[in-house]
Structure formats: structure tokens, C-alpha cells
Design an enzyme around this catalytic site. Structure first.
Site, PDB file in Angstrom:
ATOM      1  N   ARG A  98      -6.744  -3.104  10.732  1.00 54.63           N
ATOM      2  CA  ARG A  98      -5.439  -3.705  11.172  1.00 54.63           C
ATOM      3  C   ARG A  98      -6.006  -4.367  12.723  1.00 54.63           C
ATOM      4  O   ARG A  98      -5.607  -5.676  13.036  1.00 54.63           O
ATOM      5  CB  ARG A  98      -4.079  -3.079  11.579  1.00 54.63           C
ATOM      6  CG  ARG A  98      -3.886  -2.352  10.063  1.00 54.63           C
ATOM      7  CD  ARG A  98      -2.340  -2.139  10.147  1.00 54.63           C
ATOM      8  NE  ARG A  98      -2.039  -1.282   8.866  1.00 54.63           N
ATOM      9  CZ  ARG A  98      -2.060  -1.912   7.855  1.00 54.63           C
ATOM     10  NH1 ARG A  98      -1.967  -2.854   7.553  1.00 54.63           N
ATOM     11  NH2 ARG A  98      -1.680  -1.009   6.657  1.00 54.63           N
ATOM     12  N   ASP A 131       2.854  -0.612  11.726  1.00 52.03           N
ATOM     13  CA  ASP A 131       1.478  -1.376  11.543  1.00 52.03           C
ATOM     14  C   ASP A 131       1.289  -2.662  11.793  1.00 52.03           C
ATOM     15  O   ASP A 131       0.160  -3.117  11.834  1.00 52.03           O
ATOM     16  CB  ASP A 131       1.226  -0.937   9.871  1.00 52.03           C
ATOM     17  CG  ASP A 131       1.194   0.479   9.529  1.00 52.03           C
ATOM     18  OD1 ASP A 131       0.772   1.215  10.160  1.00 52.03           O
ATOM     19  OD2 ASP A 131       1.558   0.604   8.369  1.00 52.03           O
ATOM     20  N   GLY A 176      -5.194   8.285   5.079  1.00 53.78           N
ATOM     21  CA  GLY A 176      -4.266   9.310   5.623  1.00 53.78           C
ATOM     22  C   GLY A 176      -3.078   9.439   4.805  1.00 53.78           C
ATOM     23  O   GLY A 176      -2.435  10.486   4.697  1.00 53.78           O
ATOM     24  N   GLN A 207       4.994   9.537   6.573  1.00 53.64           N
ATOM     25  CA  GLN A 207       3.960  10.529   5.783  1.00 53.64           C
ATOM     26  C   GLN A 207       4.425  11.862   6.012  1.00 53.64           C
ATOM     27  O   GLN A 207       4.417  12.350   4.769  1.00 53.64           O
ATOM     28  CB  GLN A 207       2.538  10.175   6.399  1.00 53.64           C
ATOM     29  CG  GLN A 207       1.868   8.880   6.231  1.00 53.64           C
ATOM     30  CD  GLN A 207       0.579   8.584   6.812  1.00 53.64           C
ATOM     31  OE1 GLN A 207       0.179   9.637   7.569  1.00 53.64           O
ATOM     32  NE2 GLN A 207      -0.035   7.481   6.400  1.00 53.64           N
ATOM     33  N   LYS A 215       0.743  -1.076  -0.132  1.00 58.80           N
ATOM     34  CA  LYS A 215      -0.022   0.103  -0.096  1.00 58.80           C
ATOM     35  C   LYS A 215       0.820   1.167  -0.112  1.00 58.80           C
ATOM     36  O   LYS A 215       0.648   2.127  -0.706  1.00 58.80           O
ATOM     37  CB  LYS A 215      -1.091   0.033   1.344  1.00 58.80           C
ATOM     38  CG  LYS A 215      -1.967   1.258   1.397  1.00 58.80           C
ATOM     39  CD  LYS A 215      -2.880   0.597   2.286  1.00 58.80           C
ATOM     40  CE  LYS A 215      -2.758   1.026   3.769  1.00 58.80           C
ATOM     41  NZ  LYS A 215      -2.916   2.325   4.282  1.00 58.80           N
ATOM     42  N   SER A 216       1.976   1.332   0.762  1.00 59.74           N
ATOM     43  CA  SER A 216       2.750   2.563   0.808  1.00 59.74           C
ATOM     44  C   SER A 216       3.573   2.695  -0.303  1.00 59.74           C
ATOM     45  O   SER A 216       3.519   3.762  -0.915  1.00 59.74           O
ATOM     46  CB  SER A 216       3.845   2.333   1.863  1.00 59.74           C
ATOM     47  OG  SER A 216       3.235   2.388   3.118  1.00 59.74           O
ATOM     48  N   ARG A 265      -8.283  12.559  12.777  1.00 53.71           N
ATOM     49  CA  ARG A 265      -6.523  12.540  13.031  1.00 53.71           C
ATOM     50  C   ARG A 265      -5.799  13.787  12.719  1.00 53.71           C
ATOM     51  O   ARG A 265      -6.081  14.524  12.030  1.00 53.71           O
ATOM     52  CB  ARG A 265      -6.148  11.188  11.899  1.00 53.71           C
ATOM     53  CG  ARG A 265      -6.804   9.952  12.400  1.00 53.71           C
ATOM     54  CD  ARG A 265      -6.741   8.976  11.572  1.00 53.71           C
ATOM     55  NE  ARG A 265      -5.112   8.505  11.501  1.00 53.71           N
ATOM     56  CZ  ARG A 265      -4.678   7.815  10.471  1.00 53.71           C
ATOM     57  NH1 ARG A 265      -5.414   7.200   9.793  1.00 53.71           N
ATOM     58  NH2 ARG A 265      -3.256   7.574  10.576  1.00 53.71           N
ATOM     59  N   ARG A 284       2.844   6.065  -3.507  1.00 52.76           N
ATOM     60  CA  ARG A 284       3.939   6.761  -3.977  1.00 52.76           C
ATOM     61  C   ARG A 284       4.133   6.742  -5.487  1.00 52.76           C
ATOM     62  O   ARG A 284       4.583   7.693  -6.453  1.00 52.76           O
ATOM     63  CB  ARG A 284       5.229   6.561  -3.376  1.00 52.76           C
ATOM     64  CG  ARG A 284       5.107   7.060  -1.861  1.00 52.76           C
ATOM     65  CD  ARG A 284       5.736   5.989  -0.766  1.00 52.76           C
ATOM     66  NE  ARG A 284       6.144   6.789   0.244  1.00 52.76           N
ATOM     67  CZ  ARG A 284       5.082   6.519   1.488  1.00 52.76           C
ATOM     68  NH1 ARG A 284       4.060   5.879   1.512  1.00 52.76           N
ATOM     69  NH2 ARG A 284       5.308   7.176   2.532  1.00 52.76           N
TER      70      ARG A 284
HETATM   71  C1  S3P Z   1       2.663   5.336   6.121  1.00 54.64           C
HETATM   72  C2  S3P Z   1       3.348   5.477   7.414  1.00 54.64           C
HETATM   73  C3  S3P Z   1       2.926   5.341   8.515  1.00 54.64           C
HETATM   74  C4  S3P Z   1       1.953   4.115   8.578  1.00 54.64           C
HETATM   75  C5  S3P Z   1       0.861   4.434   7.732  1.00 54.64           C
HETATM   76  C6  S3P Z   1       1.487   4.254   6.268  1.00 54.64           C
HETATM   77  C7  S3P Z   1       3.224   5.475   4.768  1.00 54.64           C
HETATM   78  O1  S3P Z   1       2.477   6.511   9.073  1.00 54.64           O
HETATM   79  O2  S3P Z   1       1.447   3.699   9.813  1.00 54.64           O
HETATM   80  O3  S3P Z   1      -0.032   3.004   7.507  1.00 54.64           O
HETATM   81  O4  S3P Z   1       2.777   5.125   3.931  1.00 54.64           O
HETATM   82  O5  S3P Z   1       4.161   6.706   4.784  1.00 54.64           O
HETATM   83  P1  S3P Z   1       3.158   7.501  10.169  1.00 54.64           P
HETATM   84  O6  S3P Z   1       3.879   8.201   9.053  1.00 54.64           O
HETATM   85  O7  S3P Z   1       1.828   8.357  10.353  1.00 54.64           O
HETATM   86  O8  S3P Z   1       3.821   6.807  10.970  1.00 54.64           O
END
Ligand code: S3P
Length: 446
Positions: A404, A327, A99, A180, A22-23, A127, A27
Site C-alpha cells: 500500500r 487500509d 496476515g 481479523q 481481498k477481505s 507482526r 472469508r
Molecule cells: C483485514 C482487516 C484489517 C486490514 C487488513 C484486512 C481483514 O486488519 O488492515 O488489510 O480482512 O479482516 P486489522 O484487523 O488488523 O485491523
């Protein structure tokens, strides 16, 4: 809201391959849109969050075609329009509960000379956003948001209105370790006159840095400092393969470690060192867990992970390790509840500002199943102690609307005695829509 019931899983032995991380996918989509060519993203995960990133990009004038494949993944074709080619959106940009979409796109919109309004779903609207809006304002972006008191401090929340401009570079030390936030600033750095640097208290996942390099940006890391130079154009590699999601894989790793005689092989998974905390902790707990093949030539390392059942023992997880497994904490806490002896997870404050307060959601659910869980909060520091070794029993558990928490409790229910009912499994679609179907197949085969 659909509930999901599981019973003790007696045994399983499977090979699986998961949709893209997902991350990495967020990007890849964002940088493809900012480049001037067409990019094809293979193994793109078709979960709600990653679909929201595509939807927002479409609203910004980017042409995207999704070819859906089996197993909630797809090949996505994105026709980039260059760094300043986004179109002024006609309506508010809705990011759902994602987020990562919200915080990363803010970094890009900070460099676009038009006004955008970002709105979010109920949980994301609660949040904290000041961590991103603060540094972007320092770079020159004009941002309005909902300001409210949180404890003794003022926080900011969506909806957020942002008007970008040619930005000023900054050197910014992150007050909390957050990939993030780092990513939003680095993306804004593409639009700043000169060098923008981010200094992290503890290193977080480096997918943005790797993806920016792949798209030929001028970016360098030295220790905990990352520096990016402003750019005229990003150059797409044409095709990007998104390796399997290690966070989704972690539910199966813990399940295989807990279920007697179980064995799982997880192919084509991202094994980026900044995400391997879950493997390290499970190994310390005594799990039989191995990376058996590694492909290094990709921009992100990829490997096959094999996990076999073993009796686990308690573990201590320190604050500095948290970003590498943030996570995976809920499912590691489930593993701890089944392990012999005590486990302690320190410095887990960031868990309280996820889709729900995961300290509360995991404590309440594990206690219902018979585990002993103690939470310590002092000043800004939180820790949790789990005393394992007792037989856990099935129970009615709650997702708290958090994907999760939901998947972790399904894993707990499969390893516990009796049956477990989760109140709401729909929230799992946020990151892993195929999860319950896979679990049903495991149960049918056993
Ligand atoms: C993520 C960073 C993490 C993670 C989120 C995905 C990302 O959050 O918990 O599920 O893709 O950069 P934080 O940057 O708030 O720690």
C-alpha cells in the site's frame, strides 16, 4: 526487486472493473472449505495473499481448482469437507505475508483436534499475534509461539503451533479494533459449546458476519456486539460472486481526484458501509465522488463509483473513523499532501503494525517529494499532520516492502511534477498484481 518509474499523468478518462475484494475472498474460501458442498467463487482475486489462503486449505486436504481469467482474477471451485473434515497437514503451513490468512485460519484450527505449525514470511513474522492467540487460548486452544519483548510488554510472533479441541465459548471485548481478531474468534465460535460473543470498541468491517450468514450460521449483531452459536454444519450457497476490491479502487479514486480533468468509473465494487470511510473523507475534502448504481440483493452491497477531478481541501480524520479506512490511510495521506490547507489523521497507531510502519514510510516518502509532514506520538496515541498546498515534485521513493505504501507513492508520482522512481514494485503483488500494468496503460493513452 523491480523498480517502477512514472511521470506526471496529464489526463485520463477510463472505466475499470477490479478483481474481487481481498477481505471478502479470504472469508469466502475459508467458509467454502468448511461447508459440506462444492462452492464456486467468481471474480476471486489471484493476488499473493488470497492464493496463500487457497494453498493452506489444499495442505489441509481441501480440493481446489482455479480457472484463471484475464486480469489476475479467477473462478475457484472449492470442495468443502465439513466443519471437522480438515486433514492433519504433513508439513508446516506457510502463509507467506498474509496476515488475514494467518489470523483467520488460527480461529478455525483452534477447533480441529490436531496439531498444526504455521510459519510466515519475514515481515509477517514481526507482526503481533497475541491479540489472536490470547482469546483463542481462553477458549481452550493450546498455542505456542515465539515470545519476545516489545516495549515494556511481551508479544507473540510466528511460527505458531496450535492444537485445537472442542472449545469453550467466551464473551470477549477487543482491546484494539481489529476485524481479523473479531473474525478469528467468531470462526472459533463455530466449534464452541454455546454462544461466543465479541464486543468491539469501534465497529470494524463485517465481512465475516455477512459470509457466515450466507453459509447459514446462527450469528447476530446488536450494536457493537456480535454473537455466534456453535454449528454442526455450514450450508454453501453453491456460488459466491466476490465484488471488486474497494481498497484497490481507492488508489484510482485519489488519482482521479488529483489529476486535472480526470474521470474514472469503477464498476462492480464492494460498497459495504463498514468500508466506506475513504469515500466519506474524500467527499469532506471536496472530491466529486458518487455511487451511481447500487445492487442490494447480494450478501455484500455492490455499486459503481464515479470520481471526477476537483481541487481538494484539508481534512480532519478522527480515531473512530480509522477502522473504516485503515487500509486507505496511506493514499488518503497522499491526497492530503496535494490538498489546500492542513490535514490531521488521529488515532493511527494500528498503521505502525502493518506490513511496515506506514507512518514512517509515508512520512519519509512524502517529505522527499517536498511535503511537510509532522508525526505526533504520545503514550499509545499517534497522529499525523500534513500541510498541503505546495507543488510536489518527483523523487526516488521507497516501498518499504509494503504494497500500500508502494501504490500510494505511484499515485503521488503521477500527480506530482517530474518523474518518480519507486525502488520495488514487486511487493504490490500481495494485493493487486494488475496495478502497474493498468498504470502503464493510463500513461500510454495520455
Ligand atoms: C483485514 C482487516 C484489517 C486490514 C487488513 C484486512 C481483514 O486488519 O488492515 O488489510 O480482512 O479482516 P486489522 O484487523 O488488523 O485491523
Amino acid at each position: 526487486m523491480s523498480s517502477f518509474s512514472v511521470r506526471t499523468l496529464p489526463y485520463f478518462r477510463v472505466h475499470i472493473r477490479l478483481p474481487g475484494d481481498k477481505s471478502i475472498a479470504h472469508r469466502a474460501a475459508l467458509l467454502s472449505a468448511l461447508s459440506s458442498r462444492t462452492t464456486i467463487l467468481n471474480n476471486y482475486p489471484l493476488n499473493n495473499d488470497c492464493l496463500f489462503t487457497l494453498r493452506v486449505l489444499k495442505q489441509l486436504g481441501i480440493k481446489i481448482v482455479i480457472k484463471r481469467l484475464e486480469g489476475f482474477r479467477g473462478d475457484v471451485r472449492i470442495a468443502g469437507r465439513g466443519l471437522c473434515g480438515f486433514r492433519h497437514p504433513r508439513s508446516s503451513l506457510y502463509v507467506g505475508e498474509s496476515g488475514t490468512t494467518l489470523r483467520l485460519i488460527l480461529g478455525i484450527l483452534a477447533g480441529q483436534e490436531f496439531k498444526s505449525r504455521l510459519i510466515a514470511g519475514e515481515s509477517l513474522s514481526a507482526r503481533p499475534m497475541l491479540r489472536v492467540t490470547g482469546p483463542l487460548r481462553m477458549m481452550g486452544a493450546q498455542i505456542d509461539s515465539v515470545r519476545m519483548k516489545r516495549g515494556s510488554k511481551i508479544e507473540e510472533y510466528p511460527p505458531i503451533v496450535i492444537k485445537g479441541c472442542r472449545l469453550m465459548p467466551i464473551t470477549y471485548t477487543l482491546p484494539v479494533a481489529s476485524a481479523q481478531v473479531k473474525s478469528a474468534i467468531l470462526l472459533a465460535g463455530l466449534f464452541a459449546e454455546g454462544k461466543t460473543s465479541v464486543i468491539e470498541p469501534v465497529k470494524t468491517r463485517d465481512h465475516t458476519e455477512r459470509m457466515l450468514k450466507l453459509f447459514h450460521a446462527d450469528i447476530k449483531s446488536a450494536g457493537n456486539k456480535v454473537t455466534i452459536n456453535s454449528e454442526r454444519a455450514l450450508v454453501s450457497p453453491g456460488k459466491v460472486y466476490i465484488p471488486g476490491d474497494i481498497s484497490s479502487a481507492s488508489f484510482f479514486m485519489v488519482l482521479a481526484a488529483l489529476v486535472p480533468s480526470a474521470e474514472i468509473t469503477i464498476e462492480n465494487t464492494s460498497i459495504n458501509p463498514s468500508r466506506l470511510g475513504v469515500l466519506k473523507v474524500l467527499k469532506r475534502m471536496g472530491a466529486d465522488i458518487r455511487i451511481v448504481t447500487r445492487t442490494k440483493q447480494s450478501f455484500e452491497p455492490i455499486g459503481t463509483i464515479v470520481v471526477r477531478n476537483r481541487c481538494l481541501k484539508g481534512v480532519r480524520v478522527r480515531k473512530e473513523e480509522i477502522p473504516s479506512l485503515i487500509d486507505e490511510l496511506p493514499v488518503l495521506m497522499v491526497a492530503a499532501a496535494f490538498a489546500q490547507g492542513q490535514s490531521v489523521f488521529e488515532g493511527i497507531e494500528e498503521l505502525t503494525v502493518k506490513e511496515t510502519d506506514r507512518v514512517i514510510s509515508i512520512q519519509e516518502n512524502l517529505e522527499k517529494m517536498g511535503a511537510r509532514v509532522e508525526v505526533f506520538r504520545k503514550g499509545g496515541f499517534s497522529a499525523i499532520r500534513i500541510s498541503g498546498g505546495k507543488e510536489l515534485h518527483g523523487a526516488s521513493v521507497r516501498s518499504f516492502g509494503d504494497h500500500r505504501t508502494a501504490m500510494s507513492m505511484i499515485v503521488a508520482g503521477l500527480a506530482a511534477g517530474g518523474s518518480t522512481v519507486l525502488d520495488d514494485a514487486d511487493c504490490i503483488n500481495k494485493s493487486f498484481p494488475g496495478f502497474t500494468r493498468m498504470i502503464r496503460r493510463f500513461l500510454l493513452k495520455s
